[in-house]
Scaffold this motif. Structure first.
Motif, PDB file in Angstrom:
ATOM      1  N   LEU A 169     -34.413 -50.447   4.217  1.00  0.00           N
ATOM      2  CA  LEU A 169     -35.656 -49.661   4.176  1.00  0.00           C
ATOM      3  C   LEU A 169     -36.168 -49.552   2.733  1.00  0.00           C
ATOM      4  O   LEU A 169     -37.365 -49.416   2.490  1.00  0.00           O
ATOM      5  CB  LEU A 169     -35.359 -48.251   4.745  1.00  0.00           C
ATOM      6  CG  LEU A 169     -36.472 -47.210   4.729  1.00  0.00           C
ATOM      7  CD1 LEU A 169     -37.655 -47.664   5.598  1.00  0.00           C
ATOM      8  CD2 LEU A 169     -35.957 -45.854   5.238  1.00  0.00           C
ATOM      9  N   GLN A 192     -36.648 -51.524   0.020  1.00  0.00           N
ATOM     10  CA  GLN A 192     -37.673 -52.396  -0.587  1.00  0.00           C
ATOM     11  C   GLN A 192     -39.053 -52.204   0.027  1.00  0.00           C
ATOM     12  O   GLN A 192     -40.029 -51.997  -0.697  1.00  0.00           O
ATOM     13  CB  GLN A 192     -37.245 -53.873  -0.522  1.00  0.00           C
ATOM     14  CG  GLN A 192     -36.376 -54.334  -1.684  1.00  0.00           C
ATOM     15  CD  GLN A 192     -37.027 -54.122  -3.057  1.00  0.00           C
ATOM     16  OE1 GLN A 192     -38.237 -53.954  -3.189  1.00  0.00           O
ATOM     17  NE2 GLN A 192     -36.205 -54.091  -4.096  1.00  0.00           N
ATOM     18  N   PRO A 193     -39.166 -52.280   1.375  1.00  0.00           N
ATOM     19  CA  PRO A 193     -40.504 -52.055   1.946  1.00  0.00           C
ATOM     20  C   PRO A 193     -41.063 -50.659   1.610  1.00  0.00           C
ATOM     21  O   PRO A 193     -42.261 -50.513   1.399  1.00  0.00           O
ATOM     22  CB  PRO A 193     -40.304 -52.209   3.456  1.00  0.00           C
ATOM     23  CG  PRO A 193     -38.889 -52.539   3.690  1.00  0.00           C
ATOM     24  CD  PRO A 193     -38.190 -52.678   2.385  1.00  0.00           C
ATOM     25  N   ALA A 194     -40.183 -49.665   1.518  1.00  0.00           N
ATOM     26  CA  ALA A 194     -40.665 -48.317   1.153  1.00  0.00           C
ATOM     27  C   ALA A 194     -41.214 -48.351  -0.274  1.00  0.00           C
ATOM     28  O   ALA A 194     -42.295 -47.822  -0.553  1.00  0.00           O
ATOM     29  CB  ALA A 194     -39.540 -47.292   1.285  1.00  0.00           C
ATOM     30  N   ALA A 217     -44.509 -49.734  -0.634  1.00  0.00           N
ATOM     31  CA  ALA A 217     -45.551 -48.780  -0.224  1.00  0.00           C
ATOM     32  C   ALA A 217     -45.632 -47.600  -1.193  1.00  0.00           C
ATOM     33  O   ALA A 217     -46.301 -46.595  -0.919  1.00  0.00           O
ATOM     34  CB  ALA A 217     -45.260 -48.286   1.196  1.00  0.00           C
ATOM     35  N   SER A 223     -46.076 -41.817   4.264  1.00  0.00           N
ATOM     36  CA  SER A 223     -45.973 -43.268   4.024  1.00  0.00           C
ATOM     37  C   SER A 223     -44.597 -43.778   4.434  1.00  0.00           C
ATOM     38  O   SER A 223     -44.475 -44.857   5.035  1.00  0.00           O
ATOM     39  CB  SER A 223     -46.171 -43.611   2.554  1.00  0.00           C
ATOM     40  OG  SER A 223     -47.431 -43.229   2.139  1.00  0.00           O
ATOM     41  N   LEU A 224     -43.562 -43.009   4.127  1.00  0.00           N
ATOM     42  CA  LEU A 224     -42.200 -43.432   4.473  1.00  0.00           C
ATOM     43  C   LEU A 224     -42.055 -43.551   5.989  1.00  0.00           C
ATOM     44  O   LEU A 224     -41.455 -44.506   6.496  1.00  0.00           O
ATOM     45  CB  LEU A 224     -41.188 -42.428   3.914  1.00  0.00           C
ATOM     46  CG  LEU A 224     -39.725 -42.766   4.149  1.00  0.00           C
ATOM     47  CD1 LEU A 224     -39.328 -44.052   3.413  1.00  0.00           C
ATOM     48  CD2 LEU A 224     -38.805 -41.620   3.679  1.00  0.00           C
ATOM     49  N   GLU A 269     -44.348 -44.231   8.106  1.00  0.00           N
ATOM     50  CA  GLU A 269     -45.088 -45.414   8.545  1.00  0.00           C
ATOM     51  C   GLU A 269     -44.264 -46.681   8.332  1.00  0.00           C
ATOM     52  O   GLU A 269     -44.153 -47.538   9.210  1.00  0.00           O
ATOM     53  CB  GLU A 269     -46.360 -45.510   7.708  1.00  0.00           C
ATOM     54  CG  GLU A 269     -47.622 -45.589   8.529  1.00  0.00           C
ATOM     55  CD  GLU A 269     -48.809 -45.585   7.582  1.00  0.00           C
ATOM     56  OE1 GLU A 269     -49.323 -44.480   7.347  1.00  0.00           O
ATOM     57  OE2 GLU A 269     -49.182 -46.676   7.071  1.00  0.00           O
ATOM     58  N   VAL A 270     -43.659 -46.799   7.141  1.00  0.00           N
ATOM     59  CA  VAL A 270     -42.850 -47.981   6.816  1.00  0.00           C
ATOM     60  C   VAL A 270     -41.643 -48.047   7.757  1.00  0.00           C
ATOM     61  O   VAL A 270     -41.306 -49.106   8.290  1.00  0.00           O
ATOM     62  CB  VAL A 270     -42.364 -47.936   5.341  1.00  0.00           C
ATOM     63  CG1 VAL A 270     -41.412 -49.089   5.048  1.00  0.00           C
ATOM     64  CG2 VAL A 270     -43.536 -47.947   4.390  1.00  0.00           C
ATOM     65  N   CYS A 271     -41.020 -46.920   7.974  1.00  0.00           N
ATOM     66  CA  CYS A 271     -39.818 -46.870   8.808  1.00  0.00           C
ATOM     67  C   CYS A 271     -40.152 -47.272  10.248  1.00  0.00           C
ATOM     68  O   CYS A 271     -39.405 -48.013  10.901  1.00  0.00           O
ATOM     69  CB  CYS A 271     -39.251 -45.445   8.744  1.00  0.00           C
ATOM     70  SG  CYS A 271     -37.561 -45.330   9.245  1.00  0.00           S
ATOM     71  N   ARG A 315     -42.650 -49.202  11.159  1.00  0.00           N
ATOM     72  CA  ARG A 315     -42.973 -50.636  11.158  1.00  0.00           C
ATOM     73  C   ARG A 315     -41.697 -51.478  11.111  1.00  0.00           C
ATOM     74  O   ARG A 315     -41.553 -52.452  11.839  1.00  0.00           O
ATOM     75  CB  ARG A 315     -43.832 -50.933   9.919  1.00  0.00           C
ATOM     76  CG  ARG A 315     -44.481 -52.290   9.917  1.00  0.00           C
ATOM     77  CD  ARG A 315     -45.262 -52.491   8.637  1.00  0.00           C
ATOM     78  NE  ARG A 315     -44.384 -52.621   7.487  1.00  0.00           N
ATOM     79  CZ  ARG A 315     -44.634 -52.100   6.281  1.00  0.00           C
ATOM     80  NH1 ARG A 315     -45.729 -51.408   6.061  1.00  0.00           N
ATOM     81  NH2 ARG A 315     -43.787 -52.274   5.284  1.00  0.00           N
ATOM     82  N   GLU A 316     -40.734 -51.070  10.276  1.00  0.00           N
ATOM     83  CA  GLU A 316     -39.527 -51.882  10.071  1.00  0.00           C
ATOM     84  C   GLU A 316     -38.470 -51.668  11.149  1.00  0.00           C
ATOM     85  O   GLU A 316     -37.740 -52.578  11.490  1.00  0.00           O
ATOM     86  CB  GLU A 316     -38.899 -51.559   8.705  1.00  0.00           C
ATOM     87  CG  GLU A 316     -39.796 -51.806   7.507  1.00  0.00           C
ATOM     88  CD  GLU A 316     -40.068 -53.284   7.268  1.00  0.00           C
ATOM     89  OE1 GLU A 316     -39.137 -54.099   7.426  1.00  0.00           O
ATOM     90  OE2 GLU A 316     -41.219 -53.621   6.922  1.00  0.00           O
TER      91      GLU A 316
END
Ligand SMILES: Cc1ncc(COP(=O)(O)O)c(C=O)c1O
Length: 410
Positions: free
Chosen positions: A341, A343-345, A348, A387-388, A390-392, A394-395
């Motif tokens: 999680l 890197q993508p976080a 963002a 934002s976190l 959202e990323v979580c 998505r991933e």
């Protein structure tokens, strides 16, 4: 850029190179940063002016006029403060000022540890302590925690097990008063048990009280150092969390016999003097009134963070309300690998600390994250958590939107 090749000359066994600093993430939940609004800037400026005007000439000598243990007025303040808040009885000559408590960790490790040794540590613990042990080639045995801190039944079992293997651990490292990362406080009863176990198995206790000033209730049990009958406790602390981490001022409390061994390997000719002088001037006048203001501000930020997590993650984020400090230790659903999680976080704009870096057992840490709430503003906390989430989602597919709706209605 130089064309000389240093690579073949580098000493073997160096850690991987540092990554170049590119500024802080927009939503910065990593590290142990403090709240910028609560750095007591005006009082520090006045303290700096006053102490330098009065004693600036002492900068002409290494160690000021105080010797290698550090600025005497600061050590005297610490002796009184530790007596008042922790019940410890120590003189200024049993306190060594260090360059942050990270140097305190290095000095204690430096006099006690050698490759192949074993130490005991909380299963979730400070990354800086864990990486040091790994680099030293020391085996760290992790003890599970519950909402009351280190579990004494598990510690007793681990000590017995090690004894059967003829292993005498070099120390039991604990952060008993606002644990990093879990935010728990070890009760007085458990402290007694811990000391008894240490005595029974002949293992000293290494007490790290880094966050002990930041307790919401303002009340804490006595320090292990104060409760110890046999003197087998080394105590360290820091001004990083109560005043400001960039000052780089920490300390060690131990018998002179041990400090004398540490001084022999503290080969830096003294920790930075001006910051010690400024603290020595500031603290006797302002420390006591400053800390409650800081903790109130931190508590408010924690509430914003817990609200934001409830709103954005619903039941997908589990956590206990910590007793103080600057961190929230959050369990995400099992399918979330927080190392993945990260890197993508970050892409963002959200910097988080993945749990495995804060744990002896990587699988225990896998779906956990540590969030530092002290530095971001309330607004940044809310936006960063959104934002976190959202990323979580998505991933890893969590938090599912439906879960939030269900929770809001409940
Ligand atoms: C438990 C613990 N010990 C020691 C330190 C080192 O802090 P410093 O060197 O800033 O005193 C930290 C920093 O976050 C910590 O969390």
């Amino acid at each position: 850029m130089s064309s000389f090749d240093f690579a073949p000359l580098l000493a073997p066994g160096l850690p991987p190179p540092a990554v170049k600093w590119n500024g802080f993430a927009k939503y910065n939940f990593v590290g142990g940063h403090n709240d910028a609004d609560h750095v007591p800037v005006d009082a520090l400026v006045k303290a700096a002016n006053d102490v330098l005007a009065r004693e600036g000439r002492t900068l002409a000598t290494y160690g000021l006029n105080s010797g290698p243990l550090g600025y005497r007025r600061l050590r005297e303040f610490l002796g009184q403060k530790l007596k008042r808040t922790t019940g410890m009885n120590c003189t200024a000559d049993e306190i060594l000022i260090t360059s942050g408590s990270l140097q305190a960790l290095d000095l204690v490790n430096g006099i006690l540890l050698t490759r192949g040794d074993t130490v005991i540590i909380e299963q979730a613990s400070y990354q800086g302590a864990l990486t040091r042990l790994t680099r030293l080639g020391v085996n760290a045995v992790g003890i599970p925690l519950d909402s009351g801190g280190m579990r004494m039944d598990a510690l007793a079992a681990a000590l017995e097990d090690l004894k059967h293997q003829n292993i005498r651990p070099k120390y039991i490292y604990t952060i008993p008063t606002v644990q990093n990362p879990t935010g728990t406080i070890l009760s007085e009863a458990r402290r007694h048990e811990l000391l008894q176990l240490g005595e029974k198995y002949g293992v000293p206790i290494f007490e790290d009280d880094c966050y002990a000033d930041l307790i919401w209730s303002g009340e804490r049990p006595p320090a292990l150092h104060a409760m110890s009958q046999d003197g087998g406790v080394i105590h360290i602390g820091s001004f990083s969390k109560s005043i400001a981490p960039a000052l780089r001022v920490g300390y060690i409390v131990a018998d002179w016999a041990l400090l004398a061994r540490m001084l022999a390997i503290k080969t830096d000719a003294g920790s930075g003097a001006v910051e010690q002088m400024v603290l020595g001037e500031f603290c006797p006048k302002h420390f006591e009134e400053h800390v409650p203001k800081l903790t109130r501000g931190l508590r408010a930020k924690l509430e914003t963070l817990m609200d934001a997590l409830n709103e954005q993650f619903g039941t997908a984020a589990e956590f206990e309300d910590p007793k103080g400090g600057i961190f929230l230790w959050v369990k995400l659903p099992d399918q979330v690998d927080t190392l993945k999680l990260y890197q993508p976080a970050l892409a963002a704009g959200v910097a988080i600390n993945p749990g495995p870096e804060w744990a002896t057992d990587k699988s225990y840490g896998r779906s956990r994250i540590r969030l530092c709430f002290a530095n971001p503003s309330h607004e940044a906390i809310r936006e960063g958590v959104a934002s976190l989430a959202e990323v979580c989602r998505r991933e890893f597919g969590v938090p599912a939107r439906i879960a939030n709706v269900a929770r809001e209605r409940a």
